[in-house]
Scaffold this active site. Structure first.
Site, PDB file in Angstrom:
ATOM      1  CB  CYS A  37      -0.927  -0.005   1.209  1.00 22.95           C
ATOM      2  SG  CYS A  37      -2.157  -1.311   1.117  1.00 22.95           S
TER       3      CYS A  37
HETATM    4  N1  LIG Z   1      -2.570  -5.903   1.885  1.00 24.13           N
HETATM    5  C1  LIG Z   1      -3.000  -4.818   2.494  1.00 24.13           C
HETATM    6  O1  LIG Z   1      -2.595  -4.525   3.607  1.00 24.13           O
HETATM    7  C2  LIG Z   1      -4.032  -3.910   1.854  1.00 24.13           C
HETATM    8  C3  LIG Z   1      -4.713  -2.994   2.653  1.00 24.13           C
HETATM    9  C4  LIG Z   1      -5.669  -2.169   2.093  1.00 24.13           C
HETATM   10  C5  LIG Z   1      -5.901  -2.225   0.725  1.00 24.13           C
HETATM   11  N2  LIG Z   1      -5.205  -3.104  -0.052  1.00 24.13           N
HETATM   12  C6  LIG Z   1      -5.522  -3.135  -1.485  1.00 24.13           C
HETATM   13  O2  LIG Z   1      -6.365  -4.266  -1.729  1.00 24.13           O
HETATM   14  C7  LIG Z   1      -6.079  -4.832  -3.008  1.00 24.13           C
HETATM   15  C8  LIG Z   1      -5.723  -6.300  -2.849  1.00 24.13           C
HETATM   16  O3  LIG Z   1      -4.537  -6.387  -2.083  1.00 24.13           O
HETATM   17  P1  LIG Z   1      -4.062  -7.740  -1.401  1.00 24.13           P
HETATM   18  O4  LIG Z   1      -2.958  -7.360  -0.490  1.00 24.13           O
HETATM   19  O5  LIG Z   1      -5.216  -8.508  -0.886  1.00 24.13           O
HETATM   20  O6  LIG Z   1      -3.470  -8.506  -2.683  1.00 24.13           O
HETATM   21  P2  LIG Z   1      -3.070 -10.053  -2.762  1.00 24.13           P
HETATM   22  O7  LIG Z   1      -2.062 -10.156  -3.837  1.00 24.13           O
HETATM   23  O8  LIG Z   1      -2.761 -10.598  -1.405  1.00 24.13           O
HETATM   24  O9  LIG Z   1      -4.414 -10.770  -3.227  1.00 24.13           O
HETATM   25  C9  LIG Z   1      -4.999 -10.560  -4.466  1.00 24.13           C
HETATM   26  C10 LIG Z   1      -5.570 -11.880  -4.949  1.00 24.13           C
HETATM   27  O10 LIG Z   1      -6.251 -11.631  -6.177  1.00 24.13           O
HETATM   28  C11 LIG Z   1      -6.035 -12.750  -7.038  1.00 24.13           C
HETATM   29  N3  LIG Z   1      -6.314 -12.305  -8.395  1.00 24.13           N
HETATM   30  C12 LIG Z   1      -5.572 -11.524  -9.218  1.00 24.13           C
HETATM   31  N4  LIG Z   1      -6.241 -11.267 -10.355  1.00 24.13           N
HETATM   32  C13 LIG Z   1      -7.436 -11.911 -10.252  1.00 24.13           C
HETATM   33  C14 LIG Z   1      -8.569 -12.025 -11.105  1.00 24.13           C
HETATM   34  N5  LIG Z   1      -8.615 -11.404 -12.290  1.00 24.13           N
HETATM   35  N6  LIG Z   1      -9.583 -12.772 -10.682  1.00 24.13           N
HETATM   36  C15 LIG Z   1      -9.560 -13.404  -9.480  1.00 24.13           C
HETATM   37  N7  LIG Z   1      -8.533 -13.316  -8.620  1.00 24.13           N
HETATM   38  C16 LIG Z   1      -7.493 -12.573  -9.006  1.00 24.13           C
HETATM   39  C17 LIG Z   1      -4.614 -13.152  -6.759  1.00 24.13           C
HETATM   40  O11 LIG Z   1      -4.375 -14.494  -7.126  1.00 24.13           O
HETATM   41  C18 LIG Z   1      -4.525 -12.944  -5.233  1.00 24.13           C
HETATM   42  O12 LIG Z   1      -4.865 -14.118  -4.536  1.00 24.13           O
HETATM   43  C19 LIG Z   1      -4.983  -3.975  -3.599  1.00 24.13           C
HETATM   44  O13 LIG Z   1      -5.564  -2.966  -4.386  1.00 24.13           O
HETATM   45  C20 LIG Z   1      -4.334  -3.346  -2.385  1.00 24.13           C
HETATM   46  O14 LIG Z   1      -3.725  -2.106  -2.688  1.00 24.13           O
HETATM   47  C21 LIG Z   1      -4.297  -3.965   0.476  1.00 24.13           C
END
Ligand SMILES: NC(=O)c1ccc[n+]([C@@H]2O[C@H](COP(=O)([O-])OP(=O)(O)OC[C@H]3O[C@@H](n4cnc5c(N)ncnc54)[C@H](O)[C@@H]3O)[C@@H](O)[C@H]2O)c1
Length: 460
Positions: free
Chosen positions: A271
């Site tokens: 993030c």
């Molecule tokens: N990790 C954090 O602390 C956090 C906090 C707030 C917001 N975010 C935001 O949330 C979003 C997700 O982050 P995250 O950390 O969970 O990512 P992550 O990489 O842990 O998880 C994303 C998942 O999406 C899957 N994926 C990718 N493309 C896909 C598709 N087309 N269809 C289905 N599944 C798909 C991936 O395989 C993965 O399992 C990002 O935009 C991030 O900026 C993350």
């Protein structure tokens, strides 16, 4: 709209979560525990197989909670997007990284949206949760979904609701962290508010998707800029010979108008190092330069180099160079008590030290192996003998599992980037602490005076 509202309020609706990572998996579980049937869709076969076997792959969801959710029969992990045909809500939680040229990569959002459009039907709520630049929901997702012939606010509902999860935080979780929702129309906002109110204690509506997108970027830019400011303050304190932590802690006694931020080896995670670039990129296209974002990124980005400079200065006290010296890195995850190494500054510190010829090893109780400069390293066991065999121990992540007194006692030289050695005064001669008066300029001044140079390196 009324039928969907009733289904949501009675928790008879079926929800879908696309992307079961750090954000999507805890969300899916929370929705299932609220009594909804939840379809969890991911492209990653290993993740879906793990979930089906009742196993977790992230720290914030235990095996027990996954197995428990599976046992209710309400949590249905799948690789198959056709499951969207029968769902009432879809939350998009896919990654939003930067491309190689450090521009937003929204390809994951676009690909998920195409799949949703294929199965879009009347009476569905679609919510984007991935962090992105202002305008993504109404400029990209809306036209794609309306190309189905269905109309927003009448046939389906579209909103943005930023995820605020803080991995490793044992107090704030999905349920008790207030949630922002902003829809394309007032009806969209209201439907999204009703959905999230079923499993989140406080939901706050804003007037548009763009406002909701901007809220998330403000939160993360606020952190990035303040961390950048305090990292610069740490460098100033090194020049001035003042302990930055003592300054911050004393300033934090002010009961109003001050929030403490602490310096460190750089930004990490999915993030804070990334999201402000989404905002800056969008503004650049509108001929506006986001100067605070650029400056914070510059200062935060140089911190790994600052850390390696401290390692070099410390080794110099023993007439050693980085090249050929054994350096042990403690903690490679981007923050304490998590296993996430995405964008971790430890990777940069290790790359720079490796490029300079250090003989690197690392320990992280949560990260068993790591790839650096094409080589796979395995976390070494942290015994007094391992520590004593190193020329320098570099503390990058302050995991609770570490016994820092024991570690420092066994070390010849310690570079502390997290202020974990502040009470270890009896070992102060072997500790170099970031932001504690390690004035590189004053070292140059005392080039021929070993004793004084050594003294100026010691944490005060
Ligand atoms: N990790 C954090 O602390 C956090 C906090 C707030 C917001 N975010 C935001 O949330 C979003 C997700 O982050 P995250 O950390 O969970 O990512 P992550 O990489 O842990 O998880 C994303 C998942 O999406 C899957 N994926 C990718 N493309 C896909 C598709 N087309 N269809 C289905 N599944 C798909 C991936 O395989 C993965 O399992 C990002 O935009 C991030 O900026 C993350």
């Amino acid at each position: 709209m009324e039928a969907l509202k009733a289904k949501l309020q009675d928790r008879k609706a079926t929800a879908a979560v696309i992307g079961l990572g750090y954000v999507g998996l805890p969300l899916a579980l929370e929705v299932a525990w609220a009594g909804f049937k939840v379809v969890g869709i991911d492209l990653d076969q290993n993740k879906i197989a793990a979930l089906k076997a009742g196993k977790s792959y992230i720290g914030d969801a235990s095996d027990k909670s996954i197995a428990g959710a599976m046992a209710t029969g309400r949590f249905l992990p799948t690789l198959d997007f056709a499951a969207l045909r029968d769902v009432d809500t879809v939350s998009i939680c896919v990654p939003t990284p930067l491309s190689k040229s450090r521009d937003p990569d929204i390809s994951f959002i676009l690909s998920a949206t195409e799949k949703i459009r294929k199965y879009l039907h009347a009476g569905q709520l679609i919510v984007l949760e991935s962090t992105t630049y202002p305008g993504t929901t109404d400029e990209l997702i809306l036209p794609e979904l309306e190309s189905s012939g269905l109309r927003v606010g009448r046939d389906f509902f579209l909103a943005f609701s930023p995820e605020r999860i803080d991995p490793g935080n044992h107090f704030f979780n999905t349920r008790n962290t207030p949630k922002i929702v902003g829809g394309i129309t007032a009806e969209c906002t209201e439907i999204a508010r009703i959905f999230y109110s079923q499993f989140i204690e406080r939901v706050i509506s804003v007037s548009s998707t763009k406002c909701a997108e901007m809220v998330k970027l403000l939160e993360n830019t606020f952190r990035s800029v303040n961390i950048g400011m305090v990292n610069e303050l740490a460098l100033m304190c090194d020049v001035l010979g003042v302990d930055v932590y003592e300054v911050i802690d004393a300033a934090a006694s002010k009961p109003f108008g001050f929030i403490p931020f602490y310096p460190g080896p750089g930004l990490g995670g999915h993030c804070i190092p990334i999201d402000p670039h989404y905002l800056a990129w969008k503004l650049k296209a509108l001929n506006f330069q986001a100067r605070f974002i650029g400056l914070a990124a510059e200062i935060n980005g140089m911190m790994p180099t600052v850390v390696t400079t401290l390692v070099g200065e410390g080794l110099n006290r023993f007439s050693k160079s980085i090249r050929g010296s054994k350096v042990l890195i403690l903690g490679v995850a981007y923050k304490k008590n998590v296993s996430d190494c995405r964008e971790s500054p430890a990777l940069d510190v290790m790359r720079i030290l490796s490029d300079k010829g250090a003989i690197l090893s690392y320990n992280d109780p949560l990260v068993p192996s790591l790839r650096i400069n094409g080589h796979v390293l395995k976390s070494v066991e942290l015994t007094p003998a391992t520590i004593a065999s190193q020329a320098c121990t570099v503390i990058l992540t302050d995991h609770t599992a570490y016994d820092f007194r024991r570690i420092v006692a066994a070390s010849k030289l310690v570079v502390d980037t997290r202020n974990v050695t502040k009470d270890l005064v009896e070992f102060k001669d072997r500790i170099i602490k970031l932001g504690a008066g390690n004035n590189v300029a004053s070292l140059a001044e005392h080039e021929n005076d070993d004793e004084k140079a050594a003294v100026s390196l010691v944490a005060r």
